[in-house]
Design a protein around this motif. Structure first.
Motif, short mmCIF file in Angstrom:
data_model
loop_
_atom_site.label_atom_id
_atom_site.label_comp_id
_atom_site.label_asym_id
_atom_site.label_seq_id
_atom_site.Cartn_x
_atom_site.Cartn_y
_atom_site.Cartn_z
N UNK A 97 49.18 15.96 18.19
CA UNK A 97 50.29 16.52 18.96
C UNK A 97 51.40 17.01 18.03
N UNK A 98 51.76 16.18 17.07
CA UNK A 98 52.86 16.53 16.17
C UNK A 98 52.58 17.75 15.31
N UNK A 99 51.40 17.81 14.72
CA UNK A 99 51.09 18.93 13.83
C UNK A 99 50.87 20.23 14.62
N UNK A 100 50.19 20.15 15.75
CA UNK A 100 50.00 21.35 16.57
C UNK A 100 51.32 21.84 17.15
N UNK A 101 52.19 20.92 17.54
CA UNK A 101 53.51 21.32 18.06
C UNK A 101 54.33 22.00 16.99
N UNK A 102 54.33 21.46 15.78
CA UNK A 102 55.08 22.08 14.69
C UNK A 102 54.58 23.49 14.42
N UNK A 103 53.26 23.64 14.37
CA UNK A 103 52.67 24.96 14.12
C UNK A 103 53.05 25.95 15.21
N UNK A 104 52.86 25.54 16.47
CA UNK A 104 53.02 26.50 17.56
C UNK A 104 54.48 26.80 17.87
N UNK A 105 55.34 25.82 17.75
CA UNK A 105 56.77 26.08 17.99
C UNK A 105 57.30 27.11 17.00
N UNK A 106 57.02 26.90 15.73
CA UNK A 106 57.57 27.80 14.70
C UNK A 106 56.99 29.20 14.82
N UNK A 107 55.68 29.30 15.05
CA UNK A 107 55.08 30.63 15.13
C UNK A 107 55.46 31.35 16.42
N UNK A 108 55.58 30.60 17.52
CA UNK A 108 55.87 31.26 18.79
C UNK A 108 57.30 31.79 18.85
N UNK A 109 58.24 31.08 18.25
CA UNK A 109 59.61 31.60 18.22
C UNK A 109 59.62 32.98 17.58
N UNK A 110 58.91 33.11 16.47
CA UNK A 110 58.86 34.39 15.77
C UNK A 110 58.09 35.44 16.57
N UNK A 111 56.88 35.08 17.01
CA UNK A 111 56.04 36.05 17.72
C UNK A 111 56.65 36.44 19.06
N UNK A 112 57.26 35.51 19.74
CA UNK A 112 57.87 35.81 21.03
C UNK A 112 59.04 36.77 20.88
N UNK A 113 59.78 36.62 19.79
CA UNK A 113 60.89 37.54 19.54
C UNK A 113 60.39 38.97 19.42
N UNK A 114 59.31 39.16 18.67
CA UNK A 114 58.76 40.50 18.53
C UNK A 114 58.11 40.97 19.82
N UNK A 115 57.45 40.06 20.54
CA UNK A 115 56.79 40.44 21.77
C UNK A 115 57.76 40.88 22.85
N UNK A 116 58.83 40.11 23.03
CA UNK A 116 59.78 40.41 24.09
C UNK A 116 60.77 41.51 23.71
N UNK A 117 61.07 41.64 22.43
CA UNK A 117 62.16 42.52 22.04
C UNK A 117 61.72 43.70 21.18
N UNK A 118 60.42 43.99 21.15
CA UNK A 118 59.96 45.15 20.40
C UNK A 118 60.61 46.44 20.92
N UNK A 119 60.56 46.63 22.23
CA UNK A 119 61.16 47.83 22.80
C UNK A 119 62.66 47.86 22.54
N UNK A 120 63.31 46.73 22.67
CA UNK A 120 64.76 46.65 22.41
C UNK A 120 65.06 47.03 20.96
N UNK A 121 64.23 46.55 20.02
CA UNK A 121 64.43 46.87 18.61
C UNK A 121 64.30 48.38 18.36
#
Length: 426
Positions: free
Chosen positions: A229-253
């Motif tokens: 749980x701890x290692x998968x959460x660390x991996x996914x939290x950090x990567x999703x913050x970055x990927x979600x920013x690009x996914x949601x705000x690509x058009x805005x950028x």
């Protein structure tokens, strides 16, 4: 796929595809919202703060849905949950397509996001549980191909409808609603996961204390599951913050920072997304093989460069496009697809959807908090945002080898990570 392995029956691919459409709808919901809010901005008088709040509400709703949907899927079955959730998703998308004002947008975003989040962990668990030995990775990876397909379809609609204002936004959400209804029609004919049903029967044959030890969600916070749980959460939290920013705000950028248009953003990303589909297919071919961590290392480099390039050269149409090309390797080989596979391998049947849903919820919640402030930060300090995102991804990439070495747990009872059934149990 490994040519030495036998071909999987068509019926298994179809079943996995119908279940995996949760990923298509998740991608379509996120990307549609990113473009639709820009198109709704003037007709519905949306401010940058409102767009940020709606984007955050979508991500937070996906988080809440993942948390609840995963737990319900482990307790009551995969099929029941994903039939209900895809119905809710269609309704939420319909509300967004017909929204006359920002209040309706909030209602639709919450409903659609919650349903998409609840659908994901149970649908992926069902795919993994129906997969034969040696084929789980490629069938789970099929969901990532469908995720990219959802992005491609949405970007294509954005390209065609990007100059239509509010009408274009309504078409984007109408697409999500129609696909959700089609998926519902197929899912109504699907049976329950055989592995989940068998494990549930075996758990009922155990003593009450043993059954709770196997099925209670709190067991995920104790050994032997805590490390996973701890290692998968660390991996996914950090990567999703970055990927979600690009996914949601690509058009805005592209529109608000780089000074381009919705059509240009859709055209560039759609062109590159076809390459992304090819990379996702490549991942399907290598994920069950012994060299998948070598491919992961290649993906890790591309994933970091995805954010490092705009940080170094600034936010322009060309830098965003080039970063997307490099990032395609990262998102295909070292992000969501490998996380989904690891999540199925690390947890037993009766905790699998709960674990994945909880980690998804945590990551989506963190991404939602980031999304709340992202439009304002992109308006003022875009390069700083990309420096932070590149750092987060680099840290996450170091966690991957740790996850790969975790013990593989398949069943809750009578298998790896489980306990033998009590004598006389069904």
């Amino acid at each position: 796929m490994d040519p030495g392995k036998p071909a999987l029956p068509r019926s298994l691919w179809v079943r996995s595809g119908v279940a995996g459409m949760a990923s298509y709808l998740d991608a379509a919901a996120i990307v549609s919202t990113g473009s639709a809010l820009v198109l709704y901005k003037e007709p519905l008088s949306l401010t940058a703060g409102t767009i940020g709040a709606l984007s955050s509400a979508l991500t937070l709703s996906i988080a809440a849905g993942s948390l609840l949907g995963g737990r319900l899927g482990d307790r009551f079955g995969r099929r029941r949950v994903f039939v209900v959730t895809v119905t809710m998703l269609a309704l939420g998308a319909a509300v967004l397509a017909a929204a006359p004002g920002s209040g309706w947008l909030y209602a639709g975003v919450v409903l659609m996001g919650f349903a998409a989040g609840a659908d994901l962990p149970v649908s992926i668990a069902l795919i993994a549980e129906e997969a034969p030995e040696g084929a789980r990775g490629r069938l789970v990876a099929l969901t990532q191909v469908l995720w990219y397909a959802g992005m491609c379809a949405t970007q294509l609609i954005g390209l065609l409808a990007g100059g239509m204002g509010a009408t274009g936004a309504r078409l984007l959400y109408a697409h999500v609603a129609v696909v959700a209804l089609a998926v519902l029609a197929f899912r109504l004919r699907m049976p329950e996961s055989r592995q989940w049903s068998a494990q549930r029967r075996l758990a009922r044959g155990l003593r009450a204390g043993e059954a709770r030890r196997l099925t209670a969600g709190r067991q995920l916070l104790r050994p032997p599951h805590l490390a996973a749980v701890g290692s998968l959460a660390a991996f996914y939290v950090l990567t999703l913050i970055a990927a979600n920013t690009m996914g949601q705000f690509t058009t805005y950028l592209y529109v608000e920072v780089a000074g381009s248009t919705v059509r240009v953003a859709s055209a560039v990303n759609l062109t590159i997304l076809f390459f992304s589909v090819g990379m996702a297919v490549l991942f399907m071919r290598v994920v069950d093989g012994r060299y998948r961590m070598r491919w992961y290392a290649i993906g890790a480099v591309g994933f970091v460069l995805y954010f490092a390039l705009p940080a170094v050269f600034g936010v322009h149409v060309w830098s965003l496009a080039l970063a997307k090309i490099l990032g395609t390797f990262g998102t295909a080989l070292a992000f969501e697809a490998i996380f989904k596979v690891w999540s199925q391998e690390a947890f037993p049947t009766l905790l699998r959807a709960t674990a994945q849903g909880s980690i998804m919820a945590l990551a989506r919640g963190a991404a939602a908090a980031a999304a709340l402030w992202t439009p304002r930060l992109l308006d003022t300090t875009p390069r700083t945002v990309f420096i932070v995102l590149a750092t987060l991804v680099a840290a996450a990439m170091l966690v991957g080898p740790v996850i790969e070495r975790l013990p593989k747990r398949t069943l809750s009872v009578g298998g790896p990570g489980g306990v033998p059934p009590r004598e006389g149990a069904a």
